[in-house]
Write a protein that holds these residues in place. Structure first.
Motif, PDB file in Angstrom:
ATOM      1  N   ALA A 162       5.485  11.058  -3.600  1.00 19.00           N
ATOM      2  CA  ALA A 162       5.745  10.456  -4.907  1.00 19.00           C
ATOM      3  C   ALA A 162       4.462   9.845  -5.448  1.00 19.00           C
ATOM      4  O   ALA A 162       3.549   9.499  -4.686  1.00 19.00           O
ATOM      5  N   GLY A 163       4.424   9.678  -6.746  1.00 17.81           N
ATOM      6  CA  GLY A 163       3.228   9.110  -7.356  1.00 17.81           C
ATOM      7  C   GLY A 163       3.028   7.649  -7.024  1.00 17.81           C
ATOM      8  O   GLY A 163       1.902   7.177  -6.876  1.00 17.81           O
ATOM      9  N   THR A 164       4.132   6.899  -6.919  1.00 17.12           N
ATOM     10  CA  THR A 164       4.079   5.471  -6.645  1.00 17.12           C
ATOM     11  C   THR A 164       5.158   5.105  -5.638  1.00 17.12           C
ATOM     12  O   THR A 164       6.095   5.884  -5.389  1.00 17.12           O
ATOM     13  N   ASN A 165       5.058   3.890  -5.097  1.00 22.15           N
ATOM     14  CA  ASN A 165       6.108   3.410  -4.197  1.00 22.15           C
ATOM     15  C   ASN A 165       7.439   3.242  -4.916  1.00 22.15           C
ATOM     16  O   ASN A 165       8.504   3.440  -4.324  1.00 22.15           O
ATOM     17  N   VAL A 166       7.376   2.871  -6.192  1.00 25.34           N
ATOM     18  CA  VAL A 166       8.612   2.760  -6.977  1.00 25.34           C
ATOM     19  C   VAL A 166       9.328   4.109  -7.016  1.00 25.34           C
ATOM     20  O   VAL A 166      10.545   4.191  -6.796  1.00 25.34           O
ATOM     21  N   GLU A 167       8.590   5.174  -7.277  1.00 25.47           N
ATOM     22  CA  GLU A 167       9.187   6.510  -7.313  1.00 25.47           C
ATOM     23  C   GLU A 167       9.715   6.913  -5.945  1.00 25.47           C
ATOM     24  O   GLU A 167      10.779   7.552  -5.845  1.00 25.47           O
ATOM     25  N   PRO A 172       0.828  -1.219   0.000  1.00 25.59           N
ATOM     26  CA  PRO A 172       0.000   0.000   0.000  1.00 25.59           C
ATOM     27  C   PRO A 172       0.856   1.260   0.000  1.00 25.59           C
ATOM     28  O   PRO A 172       1.931   1.287   0.604  1.00 25.59           O
ATOM     29  N   LYS A 173       0.382   2.281  -0.682  1.00 18.69           N
ATOM     30  CA  LYS A 173       1.131   3.529  -0.761  1.00 18.69           C
ATOM     31  C   LYS A 173       1.299   4.135   0.621  1.00 18.69           C
ATOM     32  O   LYS A 173       0.369   4.156   1.425  1.00 18.69           O
ATOM     33  N   PHE A 174       2.484   4.640   0.899  1.00 12.83           N
ATOM     34  CA  PHE A 174       2.762   5.245   2.199  1.00 12.83           C
ATOM     35  C   PHE A 174       1.980   6.549   2.330  1.00 12.83           C
ATOM     36  O   PHE A 174       1.933   7.360   1.397  1.00 12.83           O
TER      37      PHE A 174
END
Length: 270
Positions: A182-187, A175-177
Motif C-alpha cells: 500500500a502507499g501508506t499505513n492508512v491504506e 514507519p511504513k511496514f
C-alpha cells in the motif's frame, strides 16, 4: 487487530518438522503414527494460550478447550505455496484464528446468518483468494499481527457504528511496514479491514455493545466522583485482570490513557 507476541516453538512440533519436512498440514493433523494429531492439538492450544484466547484478526474470544470447533490454526503465508519452503510447518507462520462464521451452530458473535455476508478473518481472505479477487500470497496487502507495534494504535473504533477504521495520526507516525504493497499505513490498515471483512455487521454490532457497556461503566465511575483518568484506569485494571478482553482494541480506544498506562504496567508486548 492487536499485536501478537511470538511464542517459543513447541519441541514436539520441531521434532515432527525435522522428521517429516515435506508434510502437509492436513497430513500432520491426521497422522496417528507420528503423534501428529496430538501435536496439532497442542499447537492450537499453545497459540491460543499465547494470544489470550482471542482470534488473531477480529479479537473475539475463542474457547479452544471447551468448543474447539470455533478455533483453528491460520497460516499467514499460504501453506499451498511450495516454492522452496514448506509453509505448512513454519512455526512463525502460525496463529490462532476463529472459525470466521463458518461453524453454523456457534453463538454470536462467532456466527450469524447469512454465512457469506458475515465471513471474516482467514475465512473471508480465503474466499477472496478462491474467487480470484486476492492474490494467494497476500503479504503486504494484510497486516501481520506479529508485526504490529505494541504501543502504536493503528486501528480505532467508530463508537456510533462499531466499525474499525485507521487511526490516521498513529498510522502516519509509524514507519511504513517493509512488505507493504500500500502507499501508506492508512491504506494498509484499510486494506486489512476489507480483506478480513472486520466490519461485517456481526462484528460491528458486537463492538457497539462493548462501547455502550464501557461508556456506562465510565459514567458510573464519574458520577461516583472519579476523574476521567481515574475512571479509565480503574476499569482498565478490572478488565485486564483477564488476558485479554474480547475486542481488545475497542477497550483500548474507549478507555484511552488509562488503558495505555495499565498496559505499560503489565509490560504488554502482545
Amino acid at each position: 487487530m492487536k499485536r501478537l507476541a511470538r511464542v517459543a516453538e513447541l519441541p514436539e512440533f520441531k521434532e515432527y518438522r525435522e522428521k517429516e519436512p515435506q508434510a502437509a498440514w492436513e497430513h500432520m493433523k491426521n497422522d496417528g503414527l507420528n503423534n501428529g494429531r496430538e501435536i496439532f492439538q497442542n499447537t492450537r492450544l499453545r497459540l491460543f494460550e499465547s494470544q489470550g484466547s482471542l482470534c488473531a484478526y477480529c479479537e473475539i474470544s475463542v474457547d479452544v478447550m471447551n468448543d474447539p470447533r470455533g478455533a483453528r490454526v491460520e497460516h499467514f503465508h499460504p501453506k499451498s505455496d511450495d516454492a522452496g519452503v514448506n509453509w505448512n510447518l513454519v512455526w512463525d507462520n502460525l496463529m490462532g484464528a476463529c472459525s470466521g462464521n463458518t461453524v453454523t451452530d456457534l453463538e454470536e458473535p462467532a456466527y450469524r446468518a447469512p454465512p457469506k455476508k458475515h465471513l471474516s478473518c482467514d475465512a473471508h481472505k480465503d474466499h477472496l483468494i478462491q474467487t480470484g479477487k486476492l492474490d494467494e500470497a497476500c503479504e503486504g496487502r494484510v497486516l501481520n499481527p506479529y508485526d504490529l507495534p505494541a504501543f502504536s494504535k493503528l486501528f480505532t473504533v467508530k463508537q456510533s457504528s462499531g466499525e474499525l477504521a485507521p487511526d490516521v495520526e498513529a498510522c502516519e507516525a509509524t514507519p511504513k511496514f517493509c512488505e507493504s504493497q500500500a502507499g501508506t499505513n492508512v491504506e494498509l490498515v484499510e486494506n486489512t479491514i476489507n480483506v478480513l471483512n472486520l466490519n461485517c455487521g456481526r462484528l460491528c454490532d458486537a463492538r457497539k455493545t462493548v462501547v455502550r457497556q464501557l461508556n456506562r461503566q465510565l459514567q458510573t465511575e464519574r458520577e461516583a466522583g472519579k476523574s476521567k483518568n481515574q475512571a479509565q484506569r480503574l476499569l482498565s485494571d478490572r478488565h485486564l485482570s483477564k488476558r485479554w478482553p474480547q475486542f481488545f482494541s475497542t477497550y483500548r480506544v474507549i478507555l484511552g490513557n488509562g488503558f495505555e498506562e495499565a498496559l505499560q504496567d503489565v509490560e504488554y508486548d502482545g
